[in-house]
Scaffold this motif. Structure first.
Motif, PDB file in Angstrom:
ATOM      1  N   LEU A 189      33.287  46.883  27.266  1.00 48.27           N
ATOM      2  CA  LEU A 189      33.431  46.202  28.358  1.00 48.27           C
ATOM      3  C   LEU A 189      34.477  47.197  29.262  1.00 48.27           C
ATOM      4  CD1 LEU A 189      35.394  43.241  26.548  1.00 48.27           C
ATOM      5  CD2 LEU A 189      33.059  43.134  27.833  1.00 48.27           C
ATOM      6  N   PRO A 190      34.327  47.042  30.549  1.00 52.42           N
ATOM      7  CA  PRO A 190      34.781  47.775  31.440  1.00 52.42           C
ATOM      8  C   PRO A 190      36.371  48.250  31.157  1.00 52.42           C
ATOM      9  CG  PRO A 190      33.859  46.146  32.790  1.00 52.42           C
ATOM     10  CD  PRO A 190      33.940  46.002  31.013  1.00 52.42           C
ATOM     11  N   GLY A 191      36.918  49.365  31.202  1.00 55.90           N
ATOM     12  CA  GLY A 191      38.474  49.758  30.832  1.00 55.90           C
ATOM     13  C   GLY A 191      39.163  49.200  31.758  1.00 55.90           C
ATOM     14  N   TYR A 192      40.399  48.663  31.401  1.00 52.34           N
ATOM     15  CA  TYR A 192      41.353  48.151  32.311  1.00 52.34           C
ATOM     16  C   TYR A 192      42.580  48.812  32.396  1.00 52.34           C
ATOM     17  CZ  TYR A 192      43.090  46.603  27.613  1.00 52.34           C
ATOM     18  OH  TYR A 192      43.536  46.755  26.401  1.00 52.34           O
ATOM     19  N   GLY A 193      43.706  48.782  33.340  1.00 51.01           N
ATOM     20  CA  GLY A 193      44.755  49.482  33.743  1.00 51.01           C
ATOM     21  C   GLY A 193      44.377  50.710  34.732  1.00 51.01           C
ATOM     22  N   TYR A 194      43.390  50.552  35.242  1.00 48.29           N
ATOM     23  CA  TYR A 194      42.834  51.699  36.171  1.00 48.29           C
ATOM     24  C   TYR A 194      43.879  51.604  37.464  1.00 48.29           C
ATOM     25  CZ  TYR A 194      40.343  47.409  36.143  1.00 48.29           C
ATOM     26  OH  TYR A 194      39.969  46.165  35.930  1.00 48.29           O
ATOM     27  N   ALA A 195      44.101  52.676  38.291  1.00 43.02           N
ATOM     28  CA  ALA A 195      44.834  52.626  39.249  1.00 43.02           C
ATOM     29  C   ALA A 195      44.186  53.125  40.518  1.00 43.02           C
ATOM     30  CB  ALA A 195      46.111  53.672  39.004  1.00 43.02           C
ATOM     31  N   GLU A 196      43.073  53.794  40.216  1.00 36.23           N
ATOM     32  CA  GLU A 196      42.349  54.290  41.358  1.00 36.23           C
ATOM     33  C   GLU A 196      40.956  53.840  41.941  1.00 36.23           C
ATOM     34  OE1 GLU A 196      41.558  58.247  40.443  1.00 36.23           O
ATOM     35  OE2 GLU A 196      43.852  58.864  39.519  1.00 36.23           O
ATOM     36  N   GLU A 216      41.924  46.907  45.177  1.00 39.11           N
ATOM     37  CA  GLU A 216      42.440  45.879  44.483  1.00 39.11           C
ATOM     38  C   GLU A 216      41.603  44.781  44.228  1.00 39.11           C
ATOM     39  OE1 GLU A 216      45.176  43.262  42.666  1.00 39.11           O
ATOM     40  OE2 GLU A 216      45.491  45.273  43.161  1.00 39.11           O
ATOM     41  N   ALA A 217      40.442  44.437  45.401  1.00 35.75           N
ATOM     42  CA  ALA A 217      39.526  43.368  45.200  1.00 35.75           C
ATOM     43  C   ALA A 217      38.816  43.896  43.909  1.00 35.75           C
ATOM     44  CB  ALA A 217      38.849  43.417  46.425  1.00 35.75           C
ATOM     45  N   VAL A 218      38.517  45.124  43.617  1.00 35.26           N
ATOM     46  CA  VAL A 218      37.454  45.401  42.636  1.00 35.26           C
ATOM     47  C   VAL A 218      38.060  45.031  41.304  1.00 35.26           C
ATOM     48  CG1 VAL A 218      36.392  47.260  41.389  1.00 35.26           C
ATOM     49  CG2 VAL A 218      36.164  46.992  43.929  1.00 35.26           C
ATOM     50  N   ARG A 219      39.523  45.625  41.229  1.00 35.27           N
ATOM     51  CA  ARG A 219      40.444  45.420  40.183  1.00 35.27           C
ATOM     52  C   ARG A 219      40.576  43.836  39.826  1.00 35.27           C
ATOM     53  NH1 ARG A 219      44.059  48.964  40.291  1.00 35.27           N
ATOM     54  NH2 ARG A 219      45.092  48.054  42.320  1.00 35.27           N
ATOM     55  N   ARG A 220      40.580  43.025  40.644  1.00 39.61           N
ATOM     56  CA  ARG A 220      40.684  41.546  40.525  1.00 39.61           C
ATOM     57  C   ARG A 220      39.467  40.961  39.794  1.00 39.61           C
ATOM     58  NH1 ARG A 220      43.382  41.337  45.632  1.00 39.61           N
ATOM     59  NH2 ARG A 220      41.486  40.415  46.668  1.00 39.61           N
ATOM     60  N   HIS A 221      38.166  41.289  40.410  1.00 41.91           N
ATOM     61  CA  HIS A 221      37.017  41.111  39.931  1.00 41.91           C
ATOM     62  C   HIS A 221      36.792  41.415  38.437  1.00 41.91           C
ATOM     63  CE1 HIS A 221      32.770  40.609  39.456  1.00 41.91           C
ATOM     64  NE2 HIS A 221      32.618  41.835  39.059  1.00 41.91           N
ATOM     65  N   GLN A 258      39.287  42.036  36.069  1.00 40.28           N
ATOM     66  CA  GLN A 258      40.191  41.165  35.566  1.00 40.28           C
ATOM     67  C   GLN A 258      39.715  39.870  35.189  1.00 40.28           C
ATOM     68  OE1 GLN A 258      44.288  41.795  36.949  1.00 40.28           O
ATOM     69  NE2 GLN A 258      44.148  43.979  36.022  1.00 40.28           N
ATOM     70  N   THR A 259      39.159  39.101  36.254  1.00 39.65           N
ATOM     71  CA  THR A 259      38.730  37.691  36.045  1.00 39.65           C
ATOM     72  C   THR A 259      37.433  37.900  35.194  1.00 39.65           C
ATOM     73  OG1 THR A 259      39.633  37.298  38.310  1.00 39.65           O
ATOM     74  CG2 THR A 259      37.676  36.104  37.389  1.00 39.65           C
ATOM     75  N   MET A 260      36.746  38.934  35.228  1.00 40.72           N
ATOM     76  CA  MET A 260      35.399  38.861  34.655  1.00 40.72           C
ATOM     77  C   MET A 260      35.846  38.988  33.011  1.00 40.72           C
ATOM     78  SD  MET A 260      31.877  41.173  34.983  1.00 40.72           S
ATOM     79  CE  MET A 260      32.820  42.673  34.927  1.00 40.72           C
ATOM     80  N   LEU A 261      36.563  39.908  32.796  1.00 36.29           N
ATOM     81  CA  LEU A 261      37.109  40.410  31.398  1.00 36.29           C
ATOM     82  C   LEU A 261      37.686  38.786  30.758  1.00 36.29           C
ATOM     83  CD1 LEU A 261      38.580  43.825  31.619  1.00 36.29           C
ATOM     84  CD2 LEU A 261      36.523  43.083  30.521  1.00 36.29           C
ATOM     85  N   GLY A 262      38.704  38.414  31.547  1.00 37.12           N
ATOM     86  CA  GLY A 262      39.405  37.278  31.005  1.00 37.12           C
ATOM     87  C   GLY A 262      38.550  35.986  30.617  1.00 37.12           C
TER      88      GLY A 262
END
Length: 205
Positions: A76-83, A86-91, A93-97
């Motif tokens: 699975l994609p790593g989480y906690g990334y900062a760089e 925001e739209a990509v991060r939300r995508h 996190q939603t997909m992982l959840g």
């Protein structure tokens, strides 16, 4: 042959609708740079099977690897990334959840944590998504070679204590650099597949 030694790349997806319909799978998840890709490479005895990046958020897709006999490892994609935007991060996190909470093919989660910084907020969020499914979780405390022997035992006991009342959660120390802990992971994941095989056979009949 050990389970992980036969591991081979199968496919990569970026949409839950594209996930394979067949097979049973074990997911590997962890914060960016916690050592997830290195752990998979060490378990498979392959230096470049899973891509190792020093850039947080580099792995943006769900990568499937095949053990054979319709058994899969899902990176699975790593989480906690900062760089990343925001739209990509939300995508992600939603997909992982959704994947962790709803994927019927998923039989267990291997959660990678840096042994120097275990059980951070996003690690707990991953557990909040997955533990209600009742499926097993195996926590790998990676980079243990960076700790003294006393520190190793302290962090191991600390994390084990968090889940002392949950028999579905197991915890171990792991070092890709020293190649320590691979047999323990191999045993746990192998038992998950062995436990599910009778159910798969019964369903097929």
């Amino acid at each position: 042959m050990p389970l992980f030694r036969g591991l081979r790349f199968l496919t990569t997806v970026n949409d839950l609708r594209m996930l394979p319909l067949e097979g049973v799978e074990v997911a590997f998840a962890g914060r960016s740079n916690a050592g997830k890709s290195s752990a998979i490479n060490t378990l498979a005895n392959h230096t470049r099977l899973a891509f190792v990046s020093k850039t947080p958020g580099r792995t943006q897709h769900i990568n499937y690897f095949d053990f054979g006999n319709d058994r899969r490892l899902v990176d699975l994609p790593g989480y906690g990334y900062a760089e990343v935007p925001e739209a990509v991060r939300r995508h992600w996190q939603t997909m992982l959840g959704r994947y962790l909470a709803e994927r019927p093919n998923l039989i267990g989660l291997v959660l990678i944590m840096d042994s120097r910084r275990p059980l951070l907020e996003l690690d707990r969020r991953m557990l909040d998504w997955f533990l209600p499914t009742g499926k097993p979780v195996h926590i790998m405390l990676t980079k243990s070679d960076k700790l003294s022997n006393q520190e190793k035992q302290t962090v191991l006991r600390k994390v084990q204590k968090e889940f002392v009342d949950n028999e579905k959660v197991t915890v171990q120390l792991f070092s890709s650099l020293k190649k320590q802990g691979a047999e323990e992971t191999e045993t746990v994941v192998g038992q998950w597949f062995e436990a599910i095989e009778p159910e798969v056979t019964d369903g097929a009949e």
